[in-house]
Design a protein around this motif. Structure first.
Motif, mmCIF file in Angstrom:
data_model
loop_
_atom_site.group_PDB
_atom_site.id
_atom_site.type_symbol
_atom_site.label_atom_id
_atom_site.label_comp_id
_atom_site.label_asym_id
_atom_site.label_seq_id
_atom_site.Cartn_x
_atom_site.Cartn_y
_atom_site.Cartn_z
ATOM 1 N N PHE A 1 157.024 0.560 -23.679
ATOM 2 C CA PHE A 1 158.302 0.556 -22.972
ATOM 3 C C PHE A 1 158.688 1.996 -22.668
ATOM 4 O O PHE A 1 158.782 2.831 -23.570
ATOM 5 N N LYS B 1 159.734 4.795 -25.267
ATOM 6 C CA LYS B 1 160.812 4.421 -26.167
ATOM 7 C C LYS B 1 160.304 3.493 -27.266
ATOM 8 O O LYS B 1 159.097 3.360 -27.469
ATOM 9 N N GLN C 1 161.095 4.980 -20.475
ATOM 10 C CA GLN C 1 162.394 5.282 -19.877
ATOM 11 C C GLN C 1 162.244 6.463 -18.919
ATOM 12 O O GLN C 1 161.591 7.460 -19.238
ATOM 13 N N GLU D 1 170.171 0.199 -25.173
ATOM 14 C CA GLU D 1 169.996 1.570 -24.694
ATOM 15 C C GLU D 1 170.632 2.584 -25.631
ATOM 16 O O GLU D 1 170.096 3.673 -25.845
ATOM 17 N N TYR E 1 163.749 1.736 -16.507
ATOM 18 C CA TYR E 1 162.848 1.289 -17.564
ATOM 19 C C TYR E 1 161.651 0.564 -16.966
ATOM 20 O O TYR E 1 161.774 -0.168 -15.980
#
Length: 448
Positions: A338, A351, A340, A405, A322
Motif C-alpha cells: 500500500f 505505508k 501513499q 490515514e 493511495y
C-alpha cells in the motif's frame, strides 16, 4: 435404361440417403453436470449477490447453463476458470447473480434435459438500516469493462466501458454518458463522449469540471497497441458539453491509473503501444491546460503481476493519493503493498502493510485467489473490499478492510453484503457508491 445404369443410379441414391441420415443424426447427449453452490458460503444473499457454482460437465455456451433461484431464471451466466499460482489443476465455475424477484428456495442448474439441485438459498433484502443499501439501477447497457465515474457538485457522472452480453465477453465499447443524482435516486442521460467508444480509460474531477481520456477503442484497425489513445477531454455539466484538451504527453496509453488531489489531476502507469508496463506519473493543471511530469512510482515490477494494471485500485483523500500494488512474493504467495503519494513533496512512501486474510507481512498464501475490484475513501479512511477463494477448503470469504490515514493502520470491518465485483465506485457526502459489475446494472450505497 441399361441394367448397369440403373444399378449405378441406385448406388448414388443409396449413398445420398445414407449421407442425409448421417447428417441428421442428433449430437451425442452431454454428460449430466456435477456441481455445487460454493458462494455465498452461508447460503444467504440479496438481489445482485454473486453466485459461484463449481463443478464439471458445464455447457460450453454460457447461456446453455440455465440457473434458477426458486424458479426465477438468472439473466446471465459466465463460465470462468480459477487457476492457482502453483500446480496445474484448474477450478471450473459458473458465475452469476441472484436475480430480481427471487425468493428463498432451491437453486437449480439445467443443461439440456438434465436438471440438478444445488441446495437452498435464503434471500435477505437489505434495508436502509444496514451498511449497504441498493439504490436505483443504471438505465444504460450493462458493461463488462471499466466505466467512468467522477463526482461534481454532489452528482456522479458514469459511462463508457465495455459491452456485456449473455453469451460471452465482447470487444464492443461504448461512449454513452449518464448523471446520477443521489438526492432523487435518479439517472439522467447526458451528452455522449465525442472521442469515440472507449474502455480502460481514466477519469476524474477537478472543481466543477470532469476529465476523461486515454484507454482503448475497438474500432481502430491495425497492429496491437494501435487502438490505445492519448486524447484528453473536459466535461462541463453546467452546459452538458465536452471540450478537447491537450493530449496526454506520455503517449498512447491504456489501463493507466488516475487520481484527483486538490486542484490537480494525476495520471500514470498503464501499458504503452508496445504493451509494456509503465510507472510514470504526470500532473494535469486545468488552469493553463498543461501537463508536468512528476515522481514515478518507485517500484515498476510491482505492476507486472497485474493488480494495478488489470484492476486499477486507486483512491485519494483531499490531500493524498493511495495505490495498491501486487507482486509475487515467492512461490507461495502474493504480496500486496500500500503506497501513499504526497503531491506537496512529490514523493511516494510505502505505508502500513495490508493485512488481508491469513496474511503474514502482507503476503497472502497462494492457496487463495483474490479479487480486489474497487476501493473508495470516506472520512479520512480508505476502504478496500476483497473477495477470497480458498482453493484448499473450496470456500469464499468476502471481507472489508479500512486504512485510517491519521493512525496509519488497517482495521478489519464487518463483511460486506454488496456484490463483490464492481466497475464503478464514487463517494458523495458521507456515503460511497459501488456497482455496475460485469453484466450488472445494480448500484449500492455504503454508509459506514
Amino acid at each position: 435404361m441399361h441394367a448397369r445404369h440403373i444399378l449405378f443410379l441406385g448406388i448414388i441414391l443409396f449413398s445420398l440417403s445414407c449421407k442425409k441420415k448421417t447428417e441428421e443424426q442428433p449430437p451425442l447427449p452431454q454428460a449430466p453436470p456435477v456441481a455445487k453452490l460454493t458462494f455465498p458460503t452461508n447460503k444467504e444473499g440479496s438481489t445482485g449477490t454473486v453466485l459461484m457454482i463449481e463443478g464439471e460437465n458445464f455447457a460450453e455456451k454460457p447461456a446453455d447453463n440455465v440457473i434458477k433461484v426458486n424458479g426465477v431464471q438468472v439473466s446471465h451466466v459466465e463460465v470462468v476458470e480459477l487457476k492457482p499460482l502453483t500446480g496445474n489443476k484448474t477450478t471450473r465455475m459458473l458465475r452469476t447473480c441472484i436475480p430480481k424477484g427471487a425468493k428463498s428456495g432451491e437453486v437449480t442448474l439445467t443443461i439440456g434435459n438434465n436438471t440438478i439441485e444445488l441446495g437452498g438459498l435464503v434471500i435477505k433484502e437489505y434495508t436502509s438500516d444496514g451498511k449497504w443499501k441498493q439504490v436505483a439501477d443504471f438505465p444504460g447497457t450493462p458493461k463488462t469493462g471499466l466505466t467512468s465515474a467522477f463526482v461534481i457538485n454532489g452528482k456522479a457522472y458514469v459511462g463508457l466501458g465495455g459491452k456485456a452480453t449473455t453469451e460471452e465477453y465482447t470487444d464492443t465499447y461504448f461512449y454513452d454518458f449518464w448523471e446520477y443524482d443521489p438526492s432523487l435516486d435518479k439517472w439522467t442521460k447526458k451528452a455522449d463522449f465525442p472521442g469515440g467508444n472507449r474502455n480502460y480509460f481514466i477519469s476524474f474531477a477537478i472543481g466543477n469540471k470532469g476529465y476523461l481520456g486515454l484507454g482503448s477503442r475497438d474500432d481502430v484497425v491495425g497492429s496491437l497497441g494501435d487502438e490505445f489513445q492519448k486524447d484528453f477531454w473536459e466535461y462541463d455539466p453546467a452546459i452538458d458539453k465536452w471540450a478537447k484538451k491537450k493530449d496526454f504527453p506520455g503517449g498512447r496509453r491504456t489501463k493507466a491509473y488516475c487520481l484527483s488531489i486538490g486542484n490537480h489531476g494525476y495520471v500514470g502507469s498503464g501499458l504503452n503501444v508496445a504493451v509494456e508496463v509503465q510507472n510514470d506519473l504526470w500532473q494535469y493543471n486545468p488552469i493553463d491546460d498543461s501537463w508536468k511530469e512528476r515522481a514515478p512510482f518507485p517500484y515498476k515490477e510491482a505492476f507486472a503481476y497485474g493488480l494495478s494494471i488489470e484492476t486499477p485500485l486507486m483512491m485519494s483523500t483531499p490531500s493524498k493519493g493511495y495505490l495498491m500494488s501486487s507482486e509475487l512474493a515467492d512461490l507461495w504467495g502474493i504480496k500486496y503493498a500500500f503506497w501513499q503519494y504526497d503531491p506537496l513533496t512529490d514523493k511516494w512512501a510505502q505505508k502500513s502493510t495490508f493485512i488481508g486474510i491469513n496474511s503474514k507481512n502482507g503476503v497472502i498464501s497462494a492457496t487463495y485467489d483474490v479479487m480486489l475490484t474497487f476501493g473508495f475513501s470516506l472520512g479520512g479512511q480508505v476502504y478496500v473490499p476483497m473477495l477470497y477463494y480458498d482453493n484448499l477448503s473450496k470456500t469464499w470469504y468476502p471481507q472489508l478492510f479500512a486504512y485510517d490515514e491519521g493512525a496509519g493502520n488497517w482495521t478489519k470491518k464487518p463483511d460486506y453484503t454488496a456484490p463483490p465485483q464492481n466497475n464503478v465506485t464514487f463517494s458523495i457526502g458521507n456515503n460511497a457508491y459501488v456497482g455496475l459489475g460485469p453484466f450488472q446494472k445494480d448500484l449500492w450505497k455504503f454508509t459506514p
